[in-house]
Design a protein around this motif. Structure first.
Motif, PDB file in Angstrom:
ATOM      1  N   ASP A   1      42.350  34.629  41.691  1.00  0.00           N
ATOM      2  CA  ASP A   1      41.174  35.485  41.787  1.00  0.00           C
ATOM      3  C   ASP A   1      41.427  36.754  42.595  1.00  0.00           C
ATOM      4  OD1 ASP A   1      41.425  33.939  44.118  1.00  0.00           O
ATOM      5  OD2 ASP A   1      39.312  34.172  44.608  1.00  0.00           O
TER       6      ASP A   1
ATOM      7  N   ASN B   1      40.013  33.730  36.886  1.00  0.00           N
ATOM      8  CA  ASN B   1      39.226  32.546  37.195  1.00  0.00           C
ATOM      9  C   ASN B   1      39.534  31.453  36.177  1.00  0.00           C
ATOM     10  OD1 ASN B   1      37.600  33.159  34.838  1.00  0.00           O
ATOM     11  ND2 ASN B   1      36.500  34.652  36.111  1.00  0.00           N
TER      12      ASN B   1
ATOM     13  N   THR C   1      37.610  30.072  33.949  1.00  0.00           N
ATOM     14  CA  THR C   1      37.078  30.330  32.610  1.00  0.00           C
ATOM     15  C   THR C   1      38.073  31.121  31.778  1.00  0.00           C
ATOM     16  OG1 THR C   1      34.800  30.280  33.413  1.00  0.00           O
ATOM     17  CG2 THR C   1      35.199  31.373  31.307  1.00  0.00           C
TER      18      THR C   1
ATOM     19  N   PRO D   1      36.565  30.988  42.618  1.00  0.00           N
ATOM     20  CA  PRO D   1      35.102  30.953  42.790  1.00  0.00           C
ATOM     21  C   PRO D   1      34.354  30.052  41.825  1.00  0.00           C
ATOM     22  CG  PRO D   1      35.810  33.038  41.803  1.00  0.00           C
ATOM     23  CD  PRO D   1      37.041  32.335  42.253  1.00  0.00           C
ATOM     24  N   ASP D   2      34.824  29.904  40.570  1.00  0.00           N
ATOM     25  CA  ASP D   2      34.042  29.116  39.615  1.00  0.00           C
ATOM     26  C   ASP D   2      34.469  27.651  39.596  1.00  0.00           C
ATOM     27  OD1 ASP D   2      36.486  29.805  38.540  1.00  0.00           O
ATOM     28  OD2 ASP D   2      35.725  30.194  36.526  1.00  0.00           O
ATOM     29  N   THR D   3      35.709  27.410  39.276  1.00  0.00           N
ATOM     30  CA  THR D   3      36.262  26.060  39.277  1.00  0.00           C
ATOM     31  C   THR D   3      37.590  26.098  40.009  1.00  0.00           C
ATOM     32  OG1 THR D   3      35.250  25.577  37.124  1.00  0.00           O
ATOM     33  CG2 THR D   3      37.054  24.153  37.823  1.00  0.00           C
ATOM     34  N   ASP D   4      37.807  25.160  40.937  1.00  0.00           N
ATOM     35  CA  ASP D   4      39.061  25.204  41.687  1.00  0.00           C
ATOM     36  C   ASP D   4      40.232  24.780  40.803  1.00  0.00           C
ATOM     37  OD1 ASP D   4      39.887  22.188  42.382  1.00  0.00           O
ATOM     38  OD2 ASP D   4      37.695  22.362  42.447  1.00  0.00           O
TER      39      ASP D   4
END
Length: 251
Positions: free
Chosen positions: A9, A33, A35, A56-59
């Motif tokens: 990121d 990220n 996604t 930030p969204d999925t580790d």
């Protein structure tokens, strides 16, 4: 040449890893990220993935687990993090990660881990024992000596000029020195000395690095060896001076 996906990121890390891996002859895709990484993984086949843990969204560990459970973890994945614990590294390895790199990542460890991962993927490693050795050598537990070493400071001024430049031109004004080098496309270079010291020094350093990039065919590895700079410092120095890396890169 290998197809590599870099997932992180932080823009600066993505750009730096991309430049280094491209210079090694690899094709690199970037994702900021989980996604974007999922979409890239669906649309492409990769020989290796560099995957950040904290996003930030999925580790990264959760994404690694997704790929493992869905049968998509058929390439080596090298985990990266600046804040992970030993337990996190062990968990990622248990799920199927090839190795773990702690940030800030030294170029030596990065290139060694990538080389070992690609060797395993191509079937050149000696079975599972070789994989375990690769993890041990490339990773290093979190908190154990993964800081980037500072490069040697470049010697600006007289030494740099006298070592790499030839005889000064026969006719020159007091404000302009014309230096000739013995080979390469940068065989004639003019330096305006009627400027502030910092501007004159930057002009010389830019010409110095452009000369070595041209002479070494754009190979950052050989330029780093010739100039005595650690590669991370060399990349930053070239960007600071405005050197066009794309123009000088090898084909």
């Amino acid at each position: 040449m290998a197809n590599i996906l870099v997932v992180d990121d932080e823009l600066g890390i993505r750009d730096l890893l991309s430049e280094i891996l491209n210079d090694e002859g690899h094709s690199v895709d970037l994702a900021e990220n989980a996604t974007q990484a999922r979409n890239a993984r669906v649309d492409n086949v990769y020989d290796l993935v560099l995957l950040d843990i904290w996003m930030p969204d999925t580790d990264g560990v959760s994404l690694l687990k997704e790929w493992a459970t869905s049968g998509m973890l058929n390439m080596p994945v090298i985990m990266m993090s600046g804040h992970a614990t030993i337990d996190t590294a062990v968990e990622a390895t248990r799920i199927g990660a090839f190795s773990f790199l702690e940030k800030p990542i030294t170029m030596q460890k990065l290139l060694k881990a990538v080389e070992q991962g690609l060797a395993r993927n191509s079937g050149n490693s000696a079975g599972s024992n070789g994989n375990n050795n690769a993890q041990t050598q490339a990773a290093g537990a979190p908190g154990q000596g993964a800081t980037t070493p500072a490069g040697k400071p470049m010697a600006a001024g007289n030494n740099g000029g006298s070592t790499h430049n030839g005889t000064a031109g026969a006719s020159m004004s007091p404000a302009v020195m014309v230096a000739e080098v013995d080979q390469g496309p940068m065989s004639h270079q003019g330096f305006d000395l009627d400027r502030p010291l910092r501007e004159a020094r930057d002009g010389f350093e830019k010409a110095y690095f452009e000369f070595h990039l041209a002479r070494e065919g754009g190979s950052m590895t050989r330029v780093a060896e010739k100039t005595g700079l650690e590669r991370t410092h060399l990349y930053r120095k070239l960007r600071q001076l405005g050197v066009d890396l794309g123009r000088n890169k090898r084909g």
